[in-house]
Design an enzyme around this catalytic site. Structure first.
Site, short mmCIF file in Angstrom:
data_model
loop_
_atom_site.label_atom_id
_atom_site.label_comp_id
_atom_site.label_asym_id
_atom_site.label_seq_id
_atom_site.Cartn_x
_atom_site.Cartn_y
_atom_site.Cartn_z
N GLU A 9 0.80 -1.22 0.00
CA GLU A 9 0.00 0.00 0.00
C GLU A 9 0.83 1.27 0.00
OE1 GLU A 9 -3.28 0.15 2.77
OE2 GLU A 9 -3.29 -2.01 2.93
N ASP A 82 -2.14 -4.46 3.47
CA ASP A 82 -2.24 -4.75 4.90
C ASP A 82 -3.10 -5.98 5.17
OD1 ASP A 82 -0.62 -2.66 5.49
OD2 ASP A 82 -2.19 -1.32 6.20
N ASP A 84 -5.68 -7.01 6.73
CA ASP A 84 -6.99 -6.82 7.34
C ASP A 84 -8.03 -6.67 6.24
OD1 ASP A 84 -6.52 -4.29 6.30
OD2 ASP A 84 -6.19 -3.34 8.25
N GLU A 86 -9.61 -4.03 4.97
CA GLU A 86 -9.32 -2.99 3.98
C GLU A 86 -8.21 -3.43 3.04
OE1 GLU A 86 -10.88 -0.05 3.36
OE2 GLU A 86 -12.36 -0.76 4.81
N TYR A 299 2.18 -5.62 13.13
CA TYR A 299 1.03 -4.92 12.58
C TYR A 299 0.18 -4.31 13.68
CZ TYR A 299 -2.81 -3.90 9.40
OH TYR A 299 -3.77 -3.26 8.66
N ARG A 301 -3.00 -3.02 13.74
CA ARG A 301 -4.47 -3.13 13.82
C ARG A 301 -4.80 -4.57 14.19
NH1 ARG A 301 -3.76 0.13 9.15
NH2 ARG A 301 -4.35 2.29 9.57
N HIS A 345 -3.86 -11.67 13.78
CA HIS A 345 -2.55 -11.07 13.95
C HIS A 345 -2.10 -11.21 15.39
CE1 HIS A 345 -4.05 -9.31 10.29
NE2 HIS A 345 -4.92 -8.56 10.95
#
Length: 761
Positions: A9, A82, A84, A86, A299, A301, A345
């Site tokens: 990203e 990432d 997740d 998104e 990570y 989140r 995670h």
């Protein structure tokens, strides 16, 4: 043989990966999403199974072409956005755009950016996760359906530019509900009595009157307290019972997203948004001298407290070496994640615990170093031995009364040698009072009796830390959304931050009241939490995403239609006050404007008198006098009258003293010459068409130079740039920074009190 293409990203993450992967890989950045729902249309075909109508995000055309060209020259494509929802959506959309290249596409999940973890993630790359993508898509469509259909209603009924959100509006409701509870609170008086006592051995101590005739004592007023004082003065105080025991205090688990935001807010005064921005940088890679970019944390989140066995082994070795075997538990400490945690995670931890805060601090700016230190200390402490306290409870008999004294003395610090979790306002602190060595039956000497008056306290306003905790406890939002929720409700002026407390504005309370009245389901905390569970079920593959949308939209559409007909128009609401207008003698009325309620003459537009007001607790309206304008030495260019200083949203400005006949105004200069070449203008305060303040050249439209940050007429002490800019954080803290992006000089703006100065740091 072609290279493997890895797509992430952010450019920072791409640089870190390229360093570890070498020349056999080409690493590109998508710079976030490349396609999304259209910005100025609903973009959802409700009649055809809520089909999303994706479009290329403005400015992303060249990025897409570059990725497509690189894909055509690659052997294999790894989508490594990432790990997740998104990130999965970004990967899914990129995969569709690169399908024409006819290359194998794999999904790689990087939970930490170390060479070992990166190579392992590429080796374990799998197919795209359709369930996770559909969970993100369902959330995106739900949010679009709510936001893009309620917001226009608010524009019509209240004012343009307002917005509603499926989750943000629930957060505003929680803040409004707390404010209503504070306003409804009526303090109750109560008294306590402390008895100063000494025994055969020091130290002296204080015991509190706890019971009368075996029942918990209640002292509602001074009369009741003085009655007990009179009874106790002649009494004999005897130790009736003692309880001595060892108490353990265990460390907190390593950070998850919510607890990181909470503790960074308590200890570092960081907003949730700032915390996540800094954490993103620490995760993606920081330049550490000759080593190049290094990912310093895992990570950021996550809602799981799980930690890898390898990381636990490393931190146990560090604890043994640095703190000694007495601080190391006999076996690793394992923590259980809360019910419903995704557990995809690990917890947030340093990627290399050997990189201590002291080592990396000289290579990081102050805020990055502070956040890394917080994460490092929390993780190290989570695997350390518990703190040990000697806790003593002494029960004392005095006639028909019973007194209690509690003392707790730290005997072994354990994990407290490294880290202690911050406390929220109102949280009870451990008593740390030494008590003398006493025995049952010993007589004590009374030295003083101290009655104290108290009042019950209202619930405190939320801080960012306590609101994040409340959102998490109620199941509203997810780790990736807390920071966005908080920044949005402040940016939209629904909530104000005052001394780090979140207070609903008049606008916030008005909008919340309308939404609660007409959309009670959407504004319900339990309903919102249930929707989050449904989205989790979509990700787990146990619930179809389309079923959620269909179940939601039927009742929502009915509420929307009723609201269009029944919602009161605040824009056109006029409330009589009976107060005479000082300009013409007519009556003043309460109207609603862009910045909330104000007083205006009922004869508008013939009479244009307006005033601010205060509403007393009984509802009485009291007009507020505006300060008289301060004269200046300037003259009006249009009518020749003197100009006066006035106060506006951007600070002071010059206005014609002939207002309202002459409405000429003039911005005050900042003293900073316009930096544009061949321009002899000066930067002044201005307002954009959307009402956002900025600073631009006073020679506009001939010169269009503009800044969002306030320029300050001072050269940079580091690089001699001709001016610096002032940046203001959400909590009001101000810092000066060099206007040149390549220079990293900054300093806190001096404040008026030591407490403010500490907060600014």
């Amino acid at each position: 043989m072609g290279k493997s293409l890895v797509i992430v990203e952010s450019p920072a993450k791409a640089r870190t990966l390229q360093k570890y992967l070498g020349r056999d890989f080409l690493v590109k950045a998508s710079v976030g999403h490349v396609i999304d729902l259209p910005p100025r249309a609903l973009g959802v075909d409700i009649e055809h199974d809520f089909t999303p109508q994706y479009v290329t995000i403005k400015g992303k055309g060249p990025v897409i072409k570059d990725l497509q060209k690189a894909a055509g020259q690659a052997d294999t494509i790894f989508l490594a956005s990432d790990p997740d929802r998104e990130g999965e959506a970004i990967a899914w959309h990129i995969a569709q755009l690169l399908a024409a290249a006819r290359r194998p596409i794999r999904r790689a999940l990087f939970h930490e950016l170390t060479k070992k973890a990166i190579l392992a993630a590429l080796a374990e790359a799998a197919d795209l996760n359709q369930d996770r993508f559909e969970a993100q898509q369902a959330r995106r469509i739900l949010d679009r359906l709510v936001g893009y259909q309620i917001s226009p209603l608010l524009w019509d009924k209240v004012r343009r530019g307002l917005s509603a959100g499926r989750v943000q509006s629930v957060a505003v409701r929680m803040i409004c509900d707390r404010e209503e509870a504070i306003e409804a609170f009526r303090p109750e008086e109560y008294w306590t009595i402390g008895a100063g006592l000494t025994g055969p051995r020091p130290p002296a101590f204080v015991a509190q009157v706890d019971k009368e005739a075996g029942k918990k004592i209640r002292l509602p007023d001074e009369t009741a307290a003085l009655r007990v004082v009179a009874d106790l003065r002649p009494a004999t105080f005897v130790v009736r019972d003692l309880d001595r025991k060892e108490k353990k205090r265990h460390p907190s688990p390593p950070f998850i997203t919510s607890t990181l935001q909470q503790d960074a807010n308590r200890k570092l005064r960081f907003s949730a948004k700032k915390t996540m921005t800094l954490a993103q940088r620490l995760y993606e890679g920081i330049e550490l001298g000759d080593e190049g970019p290094v990912g310093l944390i895992t990570y950021m989140r996550t809602d799981s407290v799980r930690t890898s066995a390898e990381a636990i082994a490393e931190v146990r070795t560090l604890i043994d070496t640095r703190f000694g075997k007495d601080h190391l538990p006999g076996k690793p400490v394992f923590y259980r994640s809360k019910k419903g945690a995704q557990d995809a995670h690990e917890a947030i931890r340093p990627t290399q615990v050997a990189l201590t805060p002291e080592e990396v601090a000289p290579l990081l700016d102050r805020d990055l170093a502070a956040l890394y230190s917080l994460i490092w200390k929390r993780f190290v402490a989570s695997q350390m031995a518990p703190a040990l306290y000697d806790q003593t409870v002494i029960l004392i008999e005095a006639g028909r009364y019973e007194l209690k004294a509690t003392g707790s003395v730290l005997r072994f610090p354990g994990f407290l040698a490294v880290y202690e979790e911050g406390r929220d306002e109102g949280a009870e602190e451990e008593a740390a009072l030494p008590l003398p060595a006493l025995a049952k039956g010993e007589t004590l000497t009374l030295t003083e009796l101290t009655p104290k008056q108290h009042f019950t306290q209202p619930p405190p306003r939320y801080t960012e830390a306590t609101l994040v905790r409340a959102l998490e406890e109620n199941g509203v939002g997810r780790p990736s959304t807390y920071a966005t929720i908080l920044s949005t409700i402040v940016d939209k002026e629904y909530v104000a931050v005052e001394e780090r407390k979140l207070r609903p504005t008049d606008l916030g309370r008005l909008v919340n009241g309308l939404l609660v009245q007409h959309f009670p389901g959407i504004l319900d905390v339990e309903f919102t939490a249930g929707m989050e569970e449904h989205l989790d079920q979509v990700e787990d593959g146990t619930r179809p995403w389309l079923a959620i949308l269909k179940e939601f939209y039927g009742p929502f559409a009915e509420s929307l239609e009723r609201a269009r007909e029944e919602m009161q128009s605040v824009r056109r609401r006029i409330t009589p006050t009976g107060i005479p207008c000082p300009a013409c003698g007519a009556k003043l009325v309460v109207r609603w404007g862009r910045n909330g309620e104000f007083l205006a003459c009922e004869n508008y537009p013939t009479c244009k008198h307006t005033a601010d007001f205060q509403r007393q607790t009984d509802g009485t309206i009291v007009p507020l006098e505006r300060p008289s304008p301060e004269p200046s030495q300037e003259m009006c260019d249009k009518c020749g009258r003197p100009m006066v200083f006035k106060q506006g949203r951007l600070g002071r400005f010059l206005a014609c003293s002939g207002y309202p006949e002459c409405k000429s105004t003039r911005a005050l200069g900042t003293g900073v010459p316009c930096p544009a070449s061949d321009c002899d203008g000066e930067l002044v305060a201005r307002v954009s068409k959307r009402g956002k303040p900025f600073f631009g050249c006073n020679r506009y439209p001939k010169c269009t130079f503009a800044l969002w940050d306030k320029p300050v007429a001072r050269s940079c002490p580091a690089c001699s740039a001709p001016y610096v800019v002032e940046k203001v954080s959400k909590d009001g803290r101000r810092r000066l920074r060099c206007a040149q992006r390549s220079c990293r000089w900054s300093e806190a703006v001096p404040t008026s009190s030591p407490d403010e100065a500490n907060a600014a740091e």
